[in-house]
Design a protein around this motif. Structure first.
Motif, PDB file in Angstrom:
ATOM      1  N   ASP A   1     -23.142  18.241 -13.497  1.00 40.66           N
ATOM      2  CA  ASP A   1     -23.289  16.816 -13.774  1.00 40.66           C
ATOM      3  C   ASP A   1     -23.387  16.112 -12.425  1.00 40.66           C
ATOM      4  O   ASP A   1     -22.385  16.014 -11.701  1.00 40.66           O
ATOM      5  CB  ASP A   1     -22.079  16.314 -14.562  1.00 40.66           C
ATOM      6  N   PRO A   2     -24.563  15.635 -12.024  1.00 43.05           N
ATOM      7  CA  PRO A   2     -24.724  15.054 -10.685  1.00 43.05           C
ATOM      8  C   PRO A   2     -23.936  13.775 -10.470  1.00 43.05           C
ATOM      9  O   PRO A   2     -23.790  13.326  -9.329  1.00 43.05           O
ATOM     10  CB  PRO A   2     -26.235  14.802 -10.598  1.00 43.05           C
ATOM     11  N   THR A   3     -23.408  13.179 -11.536  1.00 43.07           N
ATOM     12  CA  THR A   3     -22.616  11.950 -11.396  1.00 43.07           C
ATOM     13  C   THR A   3     -21.122  12.250 -11.262  1.00 43.07           C
ATOM     14  O   THR A   3     -20.339  11.331 -11.036  1.00 43.07           O
ATOM     15  CB  THR A   3     -22.830  11.031 -12.609  1.00 43.07           C
ATOM     16  N   ALA A   4     -20.736  13.515 -11.418  1.00 46.49           N
ATOM     17  CA  ALA A   4     -19.319  13.874 -11.438  1.00 46.49           C
ATOM     18  C   ALA A   4     -18.851  14.399 -10.087  1.00 46.49           C
ATOM     19  O   ALA A   4     -19.653  14.790  -9.228  1.00 46.49           O
ATOM     20  CB  ALA A   4     -19.063  14.922 -12.526  1.00 46.49           C
ATOM     21  N   ALA A   5     -17.557  14.421  -9.921  1.00 45.23           N
ATOM     22  CA  ALA A   5     -16.952  14.902  -8.677  1.00 45.23           C
ATOM     23  C   ALA A   5     -17.194  16.396  -8.510  1.00 45.23           C
ATOM     24  O   ALA A   5     -17.457  17.133  -9.471  1.00 45.23           O
ATOM     25  CB  ALA A   5     -15.456  14.612  -8.683  1.00 45.23           C
ATOM     26  N   SER A   6     -17.123  16.854  -7.283  1.00 51.02           N
ATOM     27  CA  SER A   6     -17.258  18.271  -6.971  1.00 51.02           C
ATOM     28  C   SER A   6     -16.246  18.628  -5.887  1.00 51.02           C
ATOM     29  O   SER A   6     -15.648  17.756  -5.247  1.00 51.02           O
ATOM     30  CB  SER A   6     -18.681  18.593  -6.511  1.00 51.02           C
ATOM     31  N   TRP A   7     -16.051  19.918  -5.706  1.00 48.29           N
ATOM     32  CA  TRP A   7     -15.192  20.438  -4.644  1.00 48.29           C
ATOM     33  C   TRP A   7     -16.026  21.264  -3.680  1.00 48.29           C
ATOM     34  O   TRP A   7     -16.958  21.959  -4.081  1.00 48.29           O
ATOM     35  CB  TRP A   7     -14.091  21.334  -5.212  1.00 48.29           C
ATOM     36  N   VAL A   8     -15.660  21.197  -2.409  1.00 48.67           N
ATOM     37  CA  VAL A   8     -16.178  22.102  -1.390  1.00 48.67           C
ATOM     38  C   VAL A   8     -14.984  22.846  -0.814  1.00 48.67           C
ATOM     39  O   VAL A   8     -13.940  22.250  -0.521  1.00 48.67           O
ATOM     40  CB  VAL A   8     -16.905  21.337  -0.269  1.00 48.67           C
ATOM     41  N   ILE A   9     -15.116  24.168  -0.690  1.00 51.17           N
ATOM     42  CA  ILE A   9     -14.052  24.976  -0.116  1.00 51.17           C
ATOM     43  C   ILE A   9     -14.689  26.027   0.780  1.00 51.17           C
ATOM     44  O   ILE A   9     -15.786  26.521   0.480  1.00 51.17           O
ATOM     45  CB  ILE A   9     -13.182  25.626  -1.220  1.00 51.17           C
ATOM     46  N   GLY A  10     -14.056  26.339   1.881  1.00 57.36           N
ATOM     47  CA  GLY A  10     -14.647  27.315   2.786  1.00 57.36           C
ATOM     48  C   GLY A  10     -13.596  28.049   3.592  1.00 57.36           C
ATOM     49  O   GLY A  10     -12.718  27.432   4.199  1.00 57.36           O
ATOM     50  N   ALA A  11     -13.670  29.373   3.557  1.00 58.42           N
ATOM     51  CA  ALA A  11     -12.754  30.219   4.324  1.00 58.42           C
ATOM     52  C   ALA A  11     -13.481  30.751   5.549  1.00 58.42           C
ATOM     53  O   ALA A  11     -14.579  31.295   5.446  1.00 58.42           O
ATOM     54  CB  ALA A  11     -12.253  31.373   3.455  1.00 58.42           C
ATOM     55  N   GLY A  12     -12.847  30.577   6.681  1.00 56.95           N
ATOM     56  CA  GLY A  12     -13.359  31.104   7.945  1.00 56.95           C
ATOM     57  C   GLY A  12     -12.173  31.343   8.851  1.00 56.95           C
ATOM     58  O   GLY A  12     -11.261  32.092   8.500  1.00 56.95           O
ATOM     59  N   THR A  13     -12.145  30.682   9.994  1.00 53.10           N
ATOM     60  CA  THR A  13     -10.963  30.742  10.852  1.00 53.10           C
ATOM     61  C   THR A  13      -9.747  30.221  10.101  1.00 53.10           C
ATOM     62  O   THR A  13      -8.642  30.738  10.222  1.00 53.10           O
ATOM     63  CB  THR A  13     -11.186  29.923  12.133  1.00 53.10           C
ATOM     64  N   GLY A  14      -9.954  29.166   9.312  1.00 51.24           N
ATOM     65  CA  GLY A  14      -8.925  28.621   8.426  1.00 51.24           C
ATOM     66  C   GLY A  14      -9.524  28.418   7.049  1.00 51.24           C
ATOM     67  O   GLY A  14     -10.570  28.991   6.717  1.00 51.24           O
ATOM     68  N   LEU A  15      -8.872  27.586   6.240  1.00 53.44           N
ATOM     69  CA  LEU A  15      -9.361  27.277   4.895  1.00 53.44           C
ATOM     70  C   LEU A  15      -9.537  25.771   4.772  1.00 53.44           C
ATOM     71  O   LEU A  15      -8.568  25.013   4.838  1.00 53.44           O
ATOM     72  CB  LEU A  15      -8.386  27.780   3.835  1.00 53.44           C
ATOM     73  N   GLY A  16     -10.768  25.344   4.595  1.00 53.15           N
ATOM     74  CA  GLY A  16     -11.069  23.927   4.442  1.00 53.15           C
ATOM     75  C   GLY A  16     -11.347  23.572   2.995  1.00 53.15           C
ATOM     76  O   GLY A  16     -11.944  24.362   2.258  1.00 53.15           O
ATOM     77  N   VAL A  17     -10.924  22.378   2.589  1.00 48.30           N
ATOM     78  CA  VAL A  17     -11.119  21.911   1.219  1.00 48.30           C
ATOM     79  C   VAL A  17     -11.446  20.419   1.256  1.00 48.30           C
ATOM     80  O   VAL A  17     -10.841  19.669   2.025  1.00 48.30           O
ATOM     81  CB  VAL A  17      -9.854  22.131   0.359  1.00 48.30           C
ATOM     82  N   ALA A  18     -12.398  19.999   0.431  1.00 51.82           N
ATOM     83  CA  ALA A  18     -12.701  18.573   0.322  1.00 51.82           C
ATOM     84  C   ALA A  18     -13.170  18.268  -1.093  1.00 51.82           C
ATOM     85  O   ALA A  18     -13.837  19.091  -1.733  1.00 51.82           O
ATOM     86  CB  ALA A  18     -13.771  18.154   1.329  1.00 51.82           C
ATOM     87  N   CYS A  19     -12.821  17.084  -1.584  1.00 56.04           N
ATOM     88  CA  CYS A  19     -13.272  16.607  -2.888  1.00 56.04           C
ATOM     89  C   CYS A  19     -14.363  15.559  -2.668  1.00 56.04           C
ATOM     90  O   CYS A  19     -14.197  14.648  -1.839  1.00 56.04           O
ATOM     91  CB  CYS A  19     -12.119  15.998  -3.676  1.00 56.04           C
TER      92      CYS A  19
END
Length: 324
Positions: free
Chosen positions: A129-147
């Motif tokens: 749903d392009p109007t809805a929220a999403s999450w981005v998460i990424g593991a590398g040197t650390g773990l990043g998360v954003a809404c």
């Protein structure tokens, strides 16, 4: 032609690039080791001196930084670089549009322009749903998360946080043993303790201990063992990594119903795309008891773009120049 100077600045490397305004594919990408430069400005000068565009033709500067950017003085964890927003503005010129983003803010903005060919679906669900929220998460040197919250007019809203440091939960005896093992060392075990390069090493060491073996491999050594195919602990380590990733993502979806999808970036998962496709990742993500039917419709993707942070910076630069 109007251009933006964009950069993704980590503790080890600084990635610089140019991009024409309203275009999003980074050009003239250079990866500069931070240790070779006393300051960020020395690295920036080296890049600008050797790129094809003069500083006078750059209208926007957008920097993605691996760390908090809401401080008076922005400092880096693994190198001595530090600067203020005012110093960056003055260096490039008061006539330039300048923005400093957290690195996962930049990846959040990347979702606005990421080609479909750079997304690989995990599981059977792909409808967003392009109007809805999403999450981005990424593991590398650390773990990043954003809404990420999409907007009709203007850039995505990226909600700040440190989601990589949430408590890690377990769902079976093997995971219990891993947490008990790591708790002896770290007292509190966060998601980043297993979902990062260091996390792979931690999982390997804990699984080896379950078999009475005292052994720790570095993340590159685990990768080599996986290629060789002769180390069952390495194989089990990667599988457990994907299961933990699924559990953490499931928890994120319970917190915010991300009908816009969950996008997995970072340096580790894209490297092991074939393995995660065959793993227990989605089963672990959906393993939420009575809430399984709530989580199951949420699509998950691996971001395969080489420079998603730079693409996000390019996207944001276009907004900066448009509103100037």
């Amino acid at each position: 032609m109007s251009h933006a100077l964009i950069a993704d600045l980590g503790g080890t490397n600084a990635r610089f690039a140019l991009v024409p305004i309203h275009q999003f594919e980074p050009l003239e990408v250079k990866v500069l080791p931070c240790k070779n430069y006393e300051t960020f400005f020395d690295a920036a000068a080296d890049y600008v001196d050797h790129c094809s565009v003069d500083l006078k033709d750059i209208d926007a500067v957008v920097l993605a930084i691996a760390g908090p950017v809401n401080q008076d003085v922005i400092r880096f964890t693994n190198n001595p670089w530090h600067f203020t927003r005012e110093e960056v503005q003055n260096y490039f010129g008061v006539d330039k549009q300048v923005a400093l983003l957290n690195d996962f803010d930049a990846i959040g903005h990347c979702l606005e322009v990421l080609p479909e060919t750079d997304k690989v679906v995990l599981g059977d669900v792909s409808q967003v749903d392009p109007t809805a929220a999403s999450w981005v998460i990424g593991a590398g040197t650390g773990l990043g998360v954003a809404c990420i919250v999409p907007q009709d007019n203007g850039p995505n809203i990226v909600l700040p946080g440190e989601g990589g440091h949430v408590d890690l939960s377990t769902c079976n005896e093997v995971e219990d043993d891993i947490i008990v093992f790591l708790r002896k060392r770290h007292k509190r075990v966060s998601a980043e303790r297993v979902l990062s390069g260091m996390g792979l090493e931690n999982i390997y060491e804990a699984l080896a201990a379950r078999h009475g073996i005292e052994k720790r491999l570095s993340a590159p050594e685990i990768g080599e063992a996986l290629k060789a195919g002769n180390d069952p602990i390495a194989k089990a380590t990667l599988e457990q990594f994907f299961v933990f990733l699924g559990r953490v993502i499931g928890n994120l979806v319970l917190s915010v119903e991300a009908r816009g999808g969950v996008y997995i970036a970072g340096g580790i998962v894209p490297r092991y795309l074939k393995e995660i496709l065959c793993s227990g990742f989605r089963e672990a993500m959906q393993d939420k008891g009575r809430m399984k039917e709530f989580v199951s419709p949420i699509p998950t993707f691996v971001v395969m773009s080489e420079y998603p942070g730079l693409m996000g910076c390019a996207c944001y630069a276009s907004y900066l120049v448009s509103k100037a």
